[in-house]
Design a protein around this motif. Structure first.
Motif, PDB file in Angstrom:
ATOM      1  N   ALA A   1      11.598  -5.599  -9.485  1.00 21.22           N
ATOM      2  CA  ALA A   1      12.155  -4.722  -8.455  1.00 21.22           C
ATOM      3  C   ALA A   1      12.305  -5.446  -7.131  1.00 21.22           C
ATOM      4  CB  ALA A   1      11.267  -3.485  -8.294  1.00 21.22           C
ATOM      5  N   LEU A   2      11.299  -6.230  -6.775  1.00 21.43           N
ATOM      6  CA  LEU A   2      11.353  -6.968  -5.509  1.00 21.43           C
ATOM      7  C   LEU A   2      12.439  -8.036  -5.519  1.00 21.43           C
ATOM      8  CD1 LEU A   2       7.542  -7.269  -4.805  1.00 21.43           C
ATOM      9  CD2 LEU A   2       9.200  -6.098  -3.356  1.00 21.43           C
TER      10      LEU A   2
ATOM     11  N   TYR B   1       1.595  -8.042  -2.781  1.00 20.98           N
ATOM     12  CA  TYR B   1       2.472  -6.873  -2.794  1.00 20.98           C
ATOM     13  C   TYR B   1       2.214  -5.947  -1.616  1.00 20.98           C
ATOM     14  CZ  TYR B   1       3.435  -8.529  -7.493  1.00 20.98           C
ATOM     15  OH  TYR B   1       3.780  -9.307  -8.559  1.00 20.98           O
ATOM     16  N   TRP B   2       1.016  -5.957  -1.066  1.00 22.57           N
ATOM     17  CA  TRP B   2       0.755  -5.140   0.117  1.00 22.57           C
ATOM     18  C   TRP B   2       1.560  -5.666   1.302  1.00 22.57           C
ATOM     19  CZ3 TRP B   2      -1.157  -0.795  -1.233  1.00 22.57           C
ATOM     20  CH2 TRP B   2      -2.036  -0.712  -2.311  1.00 22.57           C
ATOM     21  N   LEU B   3       1.715  -6.972   1.389  1.00 19.98           N
ATOM     22  CA  LEU B   3       2.551  -7.543   2.441  1.00 19.98           C
ATOM     23  C   LEU B   3       4.007  -7.129   2.257  1.00 19.98           C
ATOM     24  CD1 LEU B   3       3.349  -9.419   4.756  1.00 19.98           C
ATOM     25  CD2 LEU B   3       3.268 -11.330   3.140  1.00 19.98           C
ATOM     26  N   TYR B   4       4.503  -7.193   1.027  1.00 15.79           N
ATOM     27  CA  TYR B   4       5.893  -6.828   0.786  1.00 15.79           C
ATOM     28  C   TYR B   4       6.131  -5.358   1.142  1.00 15.79           C
ATOM     29  CZ  TYR B   4       5.206 -11.048  -1.988  1.00 15.79           C
ATOM     30  OH  TYR B   4       4.871 -12.317  -2.389  1.00 15.79           O
ATOM     31  N   GLN B   5       5.166  -4.516   0.817  1.00 19.84           N
ATOM     32  CA  GLN B   5       5.295  -3.107   1.153  1.00 19.84           C
ATOM     33  C   GLN B   5       5.252  -2.891   2.661  1.00 19.84           C
ATOM     34  OE1 GLN B   5       2.566  -0.597  -0.962  1.00 19.84           O
ATOM     35  NE2 GLN B   5       3.350   1.291  -0.073  1.00 19.84           N
ATOM     36  N   ALA B   6       4.383  -3.641   3.337  1.00 20.11           N
ATOM     37  CA  ALA B   6       4.288  -3.512   4.797  1.00 20.11           C
ATOM     38  C   ALA B   6       5.604  -3.886   5.465  1.00 20.11           C
ATOM     39  CB  ALA B   6       3.160  -4.394   5.330  1.00 20.11           C
ATOM     40  N   VAL B   7       6.287  -4.904   4.934  1.00 21.27           N
ATOM     41  CA  VAL B   7       7.560  -5.330   5.513  1.00 21.27           C
ATOM     42  C   VAL B   7       8.682  -4.374   5.135  1.00 21.27           C
ATOM     43  CG1 VAL B   7       9.316  -7.154   5.470  1.00 21.27           C
ATOM     44  CG2 VAL B   7       6.890  -7.757   5.663  1.00 21.27           C
ATOM     45  N   LEU B   8       8.800  -4.044   3.843  1.00 19.99           N
ATOM     46  CA  LEU B   8       9.927  -3.244   3.371  1.00 19.99           C
ATOM     47  C   LEU B   8       9.832  -1.773   3.771  1.00 19.99           C
ATOM     48  CD1 LEU B   8      10.466  -4.732  -0.193  1.00 19.99           C
ATOM     49  CD2 LEU B   8      11.839  -5.125   1.843  1.00 19.99           C
ATOM     50  N   ASP B   9       8.625  -1.204   3.690  1.00 22.61           N
ATOM     51  CA  ASP B   9       8.448   0.219   4.008  1.00 22.61           C
ATOM     52  C   ASP B   9       7.876   0.451   5.399  1.00 22.61           C
ATOM     53  OD1 ASP B   9       9.427   0.804   1.551  1.00 22.61           O
ATOM     54  OD2 ASP B   9       7.586   1.625   0.712  1.00 22.61           O
TER      55      ASP B   9
ATOM     56  N   ASP C   1       6.700   3.271 -10.080  1.00 21.76           N
ATOM     57  CA  ASP C   1       6.160   4.539 -10.563  1.00 21.76           C
ATOM     58  C   ASP C   1       7.008   5.684 -10.010  1.00 21.76           C
ATOM     59  OD1 ASP C   1       4.614   6.914 -10.880  1.00 21.76           O
ATOM     60  OD2 ASP C   1       2.810   5.689 -11.080  1.00 21.76           O
ATOM     61  N   PRO C   2       7.394   6.665 -10.834  1.00 18.67           N
ATOM     62  CA  PRO C   2       8.177   7.796 -10.318  1.00 18.67           C
ATOM     63  C   PRO C   2       7.511   8.532  -9.176  1.00 18.67           C
ATOM     64  CG  PRO C   2       8.163   7.801 -12.723  1.00 18.67           C
ATOM     65  CD  PRO C   2       7.192   6.748 -12.292  1.00 18.67           C
ATOM     66  N   SER C   3       6.183   8.426  -9.073  1.00 18.22           N
ATOM     67  CA  SER C   3       5.456   9.098  -7.988  1.00 18.22           C
ATOM     68  C   SER C   3       5.347   8.234  -6.760  1.00 18.22           C
ATOM     69  CB  SER C   3       4.053   9.501  -8.471  1.00 18.22           C
ATOM     70  OG  SER C   3       3.282   8.344  -8.770  1.00 18.22           O
ATOM     71  N   SER C   4       5.945   7.043  -6.759  1.00 14.69           N
ATOM     72  CA  SER C   4       5.882   6.150  -5.608  1.00 14.69           C
ATOM     73  C   SER C   4       6.398   6.845  -4.359  1.00 14.69           C
ATOM     74  CB  SER C   4       6.717   4.892  -5.875  1.00 14.69           C
ATOM     75  OG  SER C   4       6.816   4.104  -4.684  1.00 14.69           O
ATOM     76  N   THR C   5       5.688   6.615  -3.258  1.00 16.94           N
ATOM     77  CA  THR C   5       6.075   7.238  -1.990  1.00 16.94           C
ATOM     78  C   THR C   5       7.056   6.374  -1.198  1.00 16.94           C
ATOM     79  OG1 THR C   5       4.163   6.226  -0.867  1.00 16.94           O
ATOM     80  CG2 THR C   5       3.889   8.457  -1.787  1.00 16.94           C
ATOM     81  N   SER C   6       7.467   5.237  -1.763  1.00 15.00           N
ATOM     82  CA  SER C   6       8.403   4.376  -1.042  1.00 15.00           C
ATOM     83  C   SER C   6       9.753   5.064  -0.893  1.00 15.00           C
ATOM     84  CB  SER C   6       8.608   3.065  -1.796  1.00 15.00           C
ATOM     85  OG  SER C   6       9.669   2.325  -1.225  1.00 15.00           O
ATOM     86  N   PRO C   7      10.348   5.023   0.305  1.00 15.62           N
ATOM     87  CA  PRO C   7      11.696   5.605   0.465  1.00 15.62           C
ATOM     88  C   PRO C   7      12.727   4.899  -0.404  1.00 15.62           C
ATOM     89  CG  PRO C   7      11.058   4.326   2.401  1.00 15.62           C
ATOM     90  CD  PRO C   7       9.830   4.455   1.551  1.00 15.62           C
ATOM     91  N   ARG C   8      12.406   3.697  -0.876  1.00 17.40           N
ATOM     92  CA  ARG C   8      13.364   2.956  -1.690  1.00 17.40           C
ATOM     93  C   ARG C   8      13.456   3.480  -3.110  1.00 17.40           C
ATOM     94  NH1 ARG C   8      14.655  -1.841   1.008  1.00 17.40           N
ATOM     95  NH2 ARG C   8      13.548  -1.955   2.988  1.00 17.40           N
ATOM     96  N   THR C   9      12.551   4.379  -3.497  1.00 20.53           N
ATOM     97  CA  THR C   9      12.612   4.965  -4.837  1.00 20.53           C
ATOM     98  C   THR C   9      13.233   6.354  -4.804  1.00 20.53           C
ATOM     99  OG1 THR C   9      10.395   5.927  -4.643  1.00 20.53           O
ATOM    100  CG2 THR C   9      10.552   3.693  -5.510  1.00 20.53           C
ATOM    101  N   LYS C  10      13.614   6.819  -3.637  1.00 21.48           N
ATOM    102  CA  LYS C  10      14.155   8.171  -3.516  1.00 21.48           C
ATOM    103  C   LYS C  10      15.662   8.175  -3.656  1.00 21.48           C
ATOM    104  CE  LYS C  10       9.927   9.305  -2.790  1.00 21.48           C
ATOM    105  NZ  LYS C  10       9.147   9.759  -3.944  1.00 21.48           N
TER     106      LYS C  10
END
Length: 206
Positions: A132-133, A162-170, A197-206
């Motif tokens: 995905a990344l 992956y926490w760094l990638y999430q911090a930057v992307l989200d 995960d379908p339950s992911s809170t990332s705006p990129r999965t919406k």
């Protein structure tokens, strides 16, 4: 030096480290050795091609993981003079749900580590997140991540994967301090379903 030149230098350093990582994997024949026991995926910074620390991460997905299989792979590698240390952790009854092998390999410039996780078919691994990344990262976000990783290294600290990638992307982090503020007291060893995960809170999965 202007920002564009700095970004080009960071990219060149990362490309050189990535080249070294692939050479090391070929020298150790890691993909072929582990493929006898399961499906091998290169994850982490090498899989995403954002290498700063001398570290390689592999995941091996096996229908029936056996400790003996890992020892079979490591017993051959242990004979190589550049291999300085091999360690094993049985984490099948922990949240990782796998078997972990760590190999330390000495080159003229660095001590590289190879982290290898062997999982059963049901365990959550990093392969889907790596894929995905690979699709989501842009040249700008890649440079931000490299800059944060290098800043952490100059401080003798570490920006966790992956926490760094999430911090930057989200989270919009653009510096190591902003990443640390975003990270807060999160458990950096927790496996994540972010982006996959379908339950992911990332705006990129919406």
């Amino acid at each position: 030096m202007n920002a564009q030149a700095q970004a080009q230098e960071r990219a060149a350093r990362a490309d050189a480290r990535l080249h070294t990582a692939h050479e090391l994997m070929r020298d150790l024949d890691l993909i072929q050795r582990w493929s006898a026991y399961g499906e091998v995926t290169v994850v982490g910074s090498v899989g995403i091609e954002l290498v700063v620390a001398p570290d390689i991460d592999l995941e091996i997905r096996s229908e029936e993981p056996r400790v003996a299989d890992g020892f079979a792979v490591m017993s051959v590698l242990a004979e190589l003079p550049q291999v300085r240390r091999i360690t094993y952790l049985d984490a099948r009854d922990r949240h990782e749900q796998g078997q972990y092998w760590k190999l330390e390999y000495e080159t003229p410039d660095d001590m590289w580590t190879v982290d290898m996780w062997v999982f059963g078919p049901e365990a959550l691994g990093g392969g889907p997140l790596t894929a995905a990344l690979q699709q989501l990262l842009t040249p700008a976000s890649r440079d931000t991540i490299l800059a944060i990783k290098e800043e952490a290294a100059t401080r003798g600290e570490r920006a966790y994967g992956y926490w760094l990638y999430q911090a930057v992307l989200d989270g919009g982090a653009t510096s190591y301090d902003e990443y640390r503020d975003w990270l807060g007291d999160r458990n950096v060893y927790e496996r994540t379903g972010w982006l996959t995960d379908p339950s992911s809170t990332s705006p990129r999965t919406k």
